[in-house]
Design a protein around this motif. Structure first.
Motif, PDB file in Angstrom:
ATOM      1  N   TYR A  31     -99.681  25.791 -31.736  1.00  0.00           N
ATOM      2  CA  TYR A  31     -98.900  27.000 -31.322  1.00  0.00           C
ATOM      3  C   TYR A  31    -100.454  28.538 -31.410  1.00  0.00           C
ATOM      4  O   TYR A  31    -100.144  29.159 -30.644  1.00  0.00           O
ATOM      5  CB  TYR A  31     -98.381  27.986 -32.838  1.00  0.00           C
ATOM      6  CG  TYR A  31     -97.492  29.009 -32.056  1.00  0.00           C
ATOM      7  CD1 TYR A  31     -98.682  29.735 -33.092  1.00  0.00           C
ATOM      8  CD2 TYR A  31     -96.584  29.789 -31.425  1.00  0.00           C
ATOM      9  CE1 TYR A  31     -97.430  30.962 -32.986  1.00  0.00           C
ATOM     10  CE2 TYR A  31     -96.477  30.041 -31.804  1.00  0.00           C
ATOM     11  CZ  TYR A  31     -97.067  31.484 -31.736  1.00  0.00           C
ATOM     12  OH  TYR A  31     -96.042  32.520 -31.688  1.00  0.00           O
ATOM     13  N   ARG A  32    -101.402  28.234 -31.810  1.00  0.00           N
ATOM     14  CA  ARG A  32    -102.245  28.447 -32.502  1.00  0.00           C
ATOM     15  C   ARG A  32    -103.303  28.507 -30.642  1.00  0.00           C
ATOM     16  O   ARG A  32    -104.036  29.642 -30.066  1.00  0.00           O
ATOM     17  CB  ARG A  32    -103.348  28.204 -32.785  1.00  0.00           C
ATOM     18  CG  ARG A  32    -103.246  29.157 -33.718  1.00  0.00           C
ATOM     19  CD  ARG A  32    -104.638  28.234 -35.479  1.00  0.00           C
ATOM     20  NE  ARG A  32    -104.797  27.271 -35.935  1.00  0.00           N
ATOM     21  CZ  ARG A  32    -105.090  26.815 -36.776  1.00  0.00           C
ATOM     22  NH1 ARG A  32    -104.050  26.645 -37.191  1.00  0.00           N
ATOM     23  NH2 ARG A  32    -104.905  24.936 -37.076  1.00  0.00           N
ATOM     24  N   PRO A  83     -95.369  21.269 -29.108  1.00  0.00           N
ATOM     25  CA  PRO A  83     -94.761  20.855 -30.172  1.00  0.00           C
ATOM     26  C   PRO A  83     -94.610  22.157 -31.306  1.00  0.00           C
ATOM     27  O   PRO A  83     -95.020  22.696 -31.169  1.00  0.00           O
ATOM     28  CB  PRO A  83     -95.003  19.883 -31.116  1.00  0.00           C
ATOM     29  CG  PRO A  83     -96.239  20.139 -30.372  1.00  0.00           C
ATOM     30  CD  PRO A  83     -96.989  20.761 -29.397  1.00  0.00           C
ATOM     31  N   THR A  84     -93.384  21.908 -31.336  1.00  0.00           N
ATOM     32  CA  THR A  84     -92.790  22.751 -32.528  1.00  0.00           C
ATOM     33  C   THR A  84     -92.824  22.303 -34.690  1.00  0.00           C
ATOM     34  O   THR A  84     -93.069  22.744 -35.314  1.00  0.00           O
ATOM     35  CB  THR A  84     -91.413  23.621 -32.548  1.00  0.00           C
ATOM     36  OG1 THR A  84     -90.669  22.213 -32.288  1.00  0.00           O
ATOM     37  CG2 THR A  84     -91.040  24.550 -31.188  1.00  0.00           C
ATOM     38  N   ASP A  85     -92.743  21.357 -33.975  1.00  0.00           N
ATOM     39  CA  ASP A  85     -93.147  20.394 -35.612  1.00  0.00           C
ATOM     40  C   ASP A  85     -94.145  19.554 -35.713  1.00  0.00           C
ATOM     41  O   ASP A  85     -93.760  19.312 -34.332  1.00  0.00           O
ATOM     42  CB  ASP A  85     -91.590  20.199 -36.048  1.00  0.00           C
ATOM     43  CG  ASP A  85     -90.876  18.624 -34.578  1.00  0.00           C
ATOM     44  OD1 ASP A  85     -90.173  19.495 -35.064  1.00  0.00           O
ATOM     45  OD2 ASP A  85     -91.573  18.567 -34.271  1.00  0.00           O
ATOM     46  N   PRO A 125     -95.852  36.017 -31.931  1.00  0.00           N
ATOM     47  CA  PRO A 125     -95.769  36.813 -33.239  1.00  0.00           C
ATOM     48  C   PRO A 125     -97.223  35.708 -33.398  1.00  0.00           C
ATOM     49  O   PRO A 125     -97.164  34.873 -33.270  1.00  0.00           O
ATOM     50  CB  PRO A 125     -94.506  35.681 -34.084  1.00  0.00           C
ATOM     51  CG  PRO A 125     -93.603  35.668 -33.004  1.00  0.00           C
ATOM     52  CD  PRO A 125     -94.341  35.246 -31.173  1.00  0.00           C
ATOM     53  N   ASP A 126     -97.061  36.427 -34.813  1.00  0.00           N
ATOM     54  CA  ASP A 126     -98.701  35.851 -35.602  1.00  0.00           C
ATOM     55  C   ASP A 126     -99.076  34.358 -35.725  1.00  0.00           C
ATOM     56  O   ASP A 126     -99.637  33.775 -35.797  1.00  0.00           O
ATOM     57  CB  ASP A 126     -99.477  36.131 -36.545  1.00  0.00           C
ATOM     58  CG  ASP A 126    -100.013  37.938 -36.296  1.00  0.00           C
ATOM     59  OD1 ASP A 126     -99.433  39.044 -36.946  1.00  0.00           O
ATOM     60  OD2 ASP A 126    -100.248  38.057 -35.227  1.00  0.00           O
ATOM     61  N   HIS A 127     -97.934  33.761 -36.356  1.00  0.00           N
ATOM     62  CA  HIS A 127     -97.602  32.854 -36.925  1.00  0.00           C
ATOM     63  C   HIS A 127     -96.373  31.998 -36.618  1.00  0.00           C
ATOM     64  O   HIS A 127     -95.406  32.443 -36.073  1.00  0.00           O
ATOM     65  CB  HIS A 127     -97.865  32.640 -38.164  1.00  0.00           C
ATOM     66  CG  HIS A 127     -99.094  33.071 -38.789  1.00  0.00           C
ATOM     67  ND1 HIS A 127     -99.958  32.798 -39.536  1.00  0.00           N
ATOM     68  CD2 HIS A 127     -98.281  34.198 -39.310  1.00  0.00           C
ATOM     69  CE1 HIS A 127    -100.503  33.961 -39.832  1.00  0.00           C
ATOM     70  NE2 HIS A 127    -100.120  34.901 -39.762  1.00  0.00           N
ATOM     71  N   LEU A 128     -96.437  30.476 -36.030  1.00  0.00           N
ATOM     72  CA  LEU A 128     -95.183  29.156 -35.348  1.00  0.00           C
ATOM     73  C   LEU A 128     -94.405  29.379 -37.207  1.00  0.00           C
ATOM     74  O   LEU A 128     -92.924  30.125 -36.186  1.00  0.00           O
ATOM     75  CB  LEU A 128     -95.647  28.191 -35.631  1.00  0.00           C
ATOM     76  CG  LEU A 128     -94.521  26.829 -35.179  1.00  0.00           C
ATOM     77  CD1 LEU A 128     -94.189  27.619 -33.909  1.00  0.00           C
ATOM     78  CD2 LEU A 128     -95.300  25.784 -35.396  1.00  0.00           C
TER      79      LEU A 128
END
Length: 619
Positions: A24-25, A14-16, A54-57
């Motif tokens: 994401y991690r 999921p993205t949210d 990228p480091d963060h979502l």
């Protein structure tokens, strides 16, 4: 002969939502594992994609469909691509290294363990992270010199490939048929095809040696970084099955309805002295309304996922009964029907709670809708209490000034307004069934007489009949052959718009719209055979007509939910209505079958309206 073994995996995150950041991690951990365990350390040339996400979502592109990062193993067909696909992140991995090709000694039986070894490595890499994912798909691909077996999705080929799968793929292959791609390029099977809420799906794809580019474009890539059609389809299927898991895990509707029933009974006994119970009942009503709102959102999510399944690629010829794509479509329909039933019962429970807490008395007494003798209990909702009796005039359709609906019918809860077209056998079957369960399908002349006019318009008659009926049943029969005018075709027009398809009569669609305006929660749609998709009706739930007790019981349940006074006399109603020999099931654009019933002749000076006045509301 099996020429090689390949492996493709798609992970969906999921993205949210509350788990999005953690998911994401976990994807980044898997990404690092692709480098360490699978040897993917180089950027994918020609794509411009960075080798590290990228480091963060929050740093990921906010919306749309876009590739985020790419890795490959030098000198081997092994790649990993991370993409954003609207509200999902998709991590796709493809492995076809030299060691996965035909062994030098030609051993292709259980001594060729590459699929098993690779599956074990992948499981080691992802197992601890999967609980935060929406779903996963694993595909075992192989090029096979068995063109005839692929074109027929032969059971013998299926058996030989199953023997090479890891033990975690399940026992011997079940009865689920294979699906053949266009032109017989490949055949696909799923292992195993149960349970419905499965988060991991495993497929085997047998490919003709000369069709490798076609299969690759479908499963992995057509040369660019866009998401391939099968991965897109499986993303929507993963959402569907994820929603089913959430619904089964968090379902509180039955307990909530039972609590409202119990509090209502207590309040009935205590009367004015039940202040605390009345307060608690109001809280339970609020809980029911909150739960219903959440289920409505879930219903919409499932509707969108089900619709997107049909848009991922052309499924024509691939909906093999019992196959994976037909299974997804059947699951979506069944899930939506169950959500519809639960939403209706929660609405009734909230209404009962409001009436009981306001009056200090239970809103429903003296009527039980326990399953009658002969009714299959498995078709009933999960609880045994039915909705309370509806008032004489439905709240959605107030009575016209000067008219008293309560005195027009001795039992208005039996009235059903049926909308139909030219298919007389279909209309007759539905009317016979409704009468068999104690309901009164309104005849057209009866509808006309209720207007008080000798020559009412269609709109006047229908507008007068719908509010007077406790339910509306709409027969969507394939009567008209239609397609979009060629001059209006867009550059990527779907096949359903370009080619002739079957559709219900215009009067049926018009009256359906009126029914949804007057009584949306008491309108039941019946689909006969295959129909051209109607965009504005795509989100509506319908019952597919079959000549089975299951269909009859499902229709009776929907009518009872609508407030109809359904009766179940013995077992005869389970076979009432001649639904077995309807031409609507196999009707197709073109000439009618030789034994199809002839259309009724037009009256002098007639036309469609003349036919309408003889046959009822059919157009």
């Amino acid at each position: 002969m099996i020429l090689d073994q390949q492996f493709v995996a798609h992970l969906y995150a999921p993205t949210d939502g509350p788990d999005a950041t953690a998911a994401y991690r976990r994807l980044k951990e898997i990404w690092r594992g692709c480098a360490l365990l699978l040897g993917m350390t180089e950027p994918v040339p020609g794509t411009g994609l960075p080798p590290v996400p990228p480091d963060h979502l929050d740093d990921v592109v906010a919306e749309g469909e876009v590739a985020i990062a790419g890795l490959e193993r030098e000198g081997a067909d092994c790649q990993a691509i991370l993409r954003r696909h609207h509200d999902l992140l998709t991590l796709s991995v493809a492995l076809a290294p030299p060691e996965a090709r035909l062994p030098a000694d030609g051993a292709t039986g259980t001594r060729w363990p590459w699929w098993r070894t690779q599956d074990y490595q992948w499981t080691t890499l992802v197992a601890e992270h999967l609980p935060l994912m929406i779903g996963e798909a694993r595909l075992h691909l192989t090029r096979v010199e068995a063109g005839a077996g692929i074109r027929a999705a032969a059971a013998e080929l299926h058996q030989s490939l199953h023997a090479l799968l890891p033990e975690t793929a399940g026992g011997p292959p079940g009865p689920q048929p294979g699906v053949v791609l266009a032109d017989g390029a490949a055949a696909l099977w799923e292992h195993p095809a149960a349970p419905d809420e499965r988060a991991r799906r495993r497929f085997v794809l047998a490919i003709r040696p000369d069709a490798d580019p076609v299969a690759s474009a479908w499963v992995w890539s057509n040369g660019d970084t866009g998401i391939p059609p099968l991965a897109r389809y499986l993303a929507h299927a993963a959402k569907l099955r994820y929603q089913l898991r959430v619904w089964r895990r968090d379902d509180q509707a039955r307990q909530l309805r039972d609590s409202i029933d119990r509090l209502g009974s207590q309040l009935s006994e205590l009367g004015a002295g039940g202040g605390a119970e009345a307060d608690l009942l109001r809280l339970r009503r609020f809980d029911a309304l909150l739960l219903r709102t959440g289920l409505q959102e879930m219903h919409r999510t499932v509707e969108i996922a089900a619709d997107n399944l049909t848009r991922a690629f052309d499924l024509e010829g691939m909906l093999t009964p019992g196959g994976p794509f037909a299974d997804d479509a059947a699951l979506a329909r069944s899930f939506l029907e169950r959500l519809d039933d639960q939403l209706a019962y929660l609405a009734v429970a909230a209404e009962r709670a409001a009436l009981a807490s306001a009056s200090g008395m239970p809103p429903a007494t003296g009527r039980s809708v326990e399953p009658a003798a002969g009714r299959p209990p498995a078709i009933r909702p999960t609880h045994t209490r039915g909705p309370a009796p509806w008032p004489a005039v439905p709240a959605e359709a107030p009575c016209e000034p000067g008219l008293s609906a309560g005195t027009e019918d001795p039992d208005p809860a039996r009235n059903v307004f049926v909308v139909y077209g030219r298919d007389e056998p279909a209309r007759r079957a539905v009317f016979d069934f409704l009468r068999a369960i104690g309901l009164n399908p309104l005849e057209w002349e009866e509808v006309v007489s209720r207007t008080g006019k000798a020559t009412p318009t269609l709109g006047e008659a229908v507008a007068r009949a719908i509010p007077r009926a406790r339910a509306v049943v709409v027969l969507l029969t394939p009567d008209d052959v239609v397609h979009l005018h060629p001059g209006l075709h867009g550059p990527k027009e779907p096949r359903a718009e370009r080619e002739p398809g079957l559709q219900a009569r215009p009067n049926v669609l018009l009256e359906l719209g009126m029914a949804l305006a007057y009584q949306p929660s008491r309108t039941v749609l019946l689909q006969f055979g295959e129909l051209r998709p109607a965009t504005d009706l795509g989100g509506l739930n319908y019952i597919t007509v079959t000549d089975t007790p299951d269909f009859r019981s499902k229709l009776a349940s929907r009518l009872e939910l609508a407030g109809c006074r359904v009766r179940y006399p013995g077992q005869d109603w389970l076979s009432a209505g001649d639904f077995g020999a309807l031409h609507a099931y196999d009707r197709a654009p073109g000439l009618p079958p030789a034994d199809a019933p002839a259309l009724p002749p037009e009256l002098p000076g007639g036309g469609p309206e003349a036919v309408r006045k003889r046959s009822g509301s059919g157009g």
